[in-house]
Design an enzyme around this catalytic site. Structure first.
Site, short mmCIF file in Angstrom:
data_model
loop_
_atom_site.label_atom_id
_atom_site.label_comp_id
_atom_site.label_asym_id
_atom_site.label_seq_id
_atom_site.Cartn_x
_atom_site.Cartn_y
_atom_site.Cartn_z
N GLY A 274 0.82 -1.21 0.00
CA GLY A 274 0.00 0.00 0.00
C GLY A 274 0.85 1.26 0.00
O GLY A 274 2.09 1.20 0.01
N ALA A 275 0.18 2.39 0.01
CA ALA A 275 0.86 3.68 0.05
C ALA A 275 1.68 3.79 1.35
O ALA A 275 1.21 3.39 2.41
CB ALA A 275 -0.15 4.82 -0.03
N GLY B 133 6.65 1.21 2.52
CA GLY B 133 8.08 0.93 2.52
C GLY B 133 8.54 0.15 1.30
O GLY B 133 9.67 -0.30 1.22
N LYS B 134 7.65 0.00 0.32
CA LYS B 134 7.98 -0.81 -0.85
C LYS B 134 9.11 -0.22 -1.69
O LYS B 134 9.96 -0.95 -2.18
CB LYS B 134 6.75 -1.12 -1.69
CG LYS B 134 6.03 0.07 -2.26
CD LYS B 134 4.69 -0.35 -2.84
CE LYS B 134 3.92 0.86 -3.31
NZ LYS B 134 3.54 1.78 -2.24
N HIS C 191 12.72 11.22 -3.00
CA HIS C 191 13.18 9.90 -3.48
C HIS C 191 14.63 9.99 -3.94
O HIS C 191 15.45 9.11 -3.62
CB HIS C 191 12.29 9.40 -4.63
CG HIS C 191 11.11 8.61 -4.19
ND1 HIS C 191 10.97 7.27 -4.50
CD2 HIS C 191 10.01 8.94 -3.48
CE1 HIS C 191 9.83 6.83 -3.98
NE2 HIS C 191 9.23 7.82 -3.37
N GLU D 119 13.80 8.78 -16.91
CA GLU D 119 12.41 9.14 -16.71
C GLU D 119 11.60 8.58 -17.88
O GLU D 119 11.81 8.97 -19.03
CB GLU D 119 12.26 10.66 -16.60
CG GLU D 119 12.94 11.20 -15.36
CD GLU D 119 12.79 12.70 -15.20
OE1 GLU D 119 12.10 13.33 -16.02
OE2 GLU D 119 13.38 13.23 -14.25
N ASP E 197 9.95 2.16 -10.77
CA ASP E 197 9.12 2.70 -9.69
C ASP E 197 8.23 3.79 -10.29
O ASP E 197 8.72 4.87 -10.57
CB ASP E 197 10.00 3.24 -8.57
CG ASP E 197 9.25 3.41 -7.25
OD1 ASP E 197 8.03 3.21 -7.22
OD2 ASP E 197 9.91 3.76 -6.26
#
Length: 167
Positions: A9-10, A13-14, A49, A61, A82
């Site tokens: 989920g948001a 920690g993924k 990030h 990107e 990601d």
């Protein structure tokens, strides 16, 4: 070669987990970012990030053309994508055939030589969204996650910063 899918989920920690997994492979890691800095809040997110990752990453990107980006970065360190759910959102917003592109990604991943770590969001654990667009996105994300998990060598679910190995 390894294909690793990390979901959660948001703020689970993924991304941090995915960065650690990508760094565990030899070579300079490659960060394949699907987000676009379209507003100030997203610009700040991207900056956080980047700061957390540090300068040792090669960054690309890639809001839409994910398969060509993976093919063009073959032969180096692990690639960290990601995230797949932002990529899916970008595809849907651009009115591209997301199902075809997800299947193309699934067909390509097992043929790559350099490792790939993919981050995705688990969006189907909450209440049913109240509008058609949100339901369509939730359904598409669930289908995409199943397809990519099917070809992944490993799948992890991250909750509260803790990984749970699913596959």
């Amino acid at each position: 070669m390894a294909v690793i899918l990390i979901t959660g989920g948001a703020r689970s920690g993924k991304s941090t987990r995915a960065e650690a997994r990508a760094r565990s492979f030899a070579g300079q890691p490659v960060y394949v970012a699907t987000a676009e800095a379209l507003d100030g809040e997203m610009q700040e997110r991207i900056a956080r990030h980047r700061t957390r990752r540090g300068a040792d990453w090669i960054e690309h990107e890639v809001p839409l053309d994910l398969v060509p980006a993976l093919l063009s970065t073959e032969g180096g360190g692990a690639r960290l994508v990601d995230c797949l759910t932002l990529w899916l959102s970008n595809l849907m917003h651009a009115a591209r055939d997301w199902e075809r592109e997800v299947r193309e990604l699934a067909d390509t991943l097992p043929r790559l030589n350099s490792p790939v770590v993919l981050v995705t969001n688990e969006v189907g654990l909450g209440i049913v969204p109240d509008n058609a667009l949100a339901r369509s996105f939730r359904d598409a994300a669930g289908i995409m996650n199943q397809i990519i998990a099917g070809v992944a060598d490993e799948v992890e679910f991250v909750v509260a910063g803790l990984p749970l190995k699913l596959k």
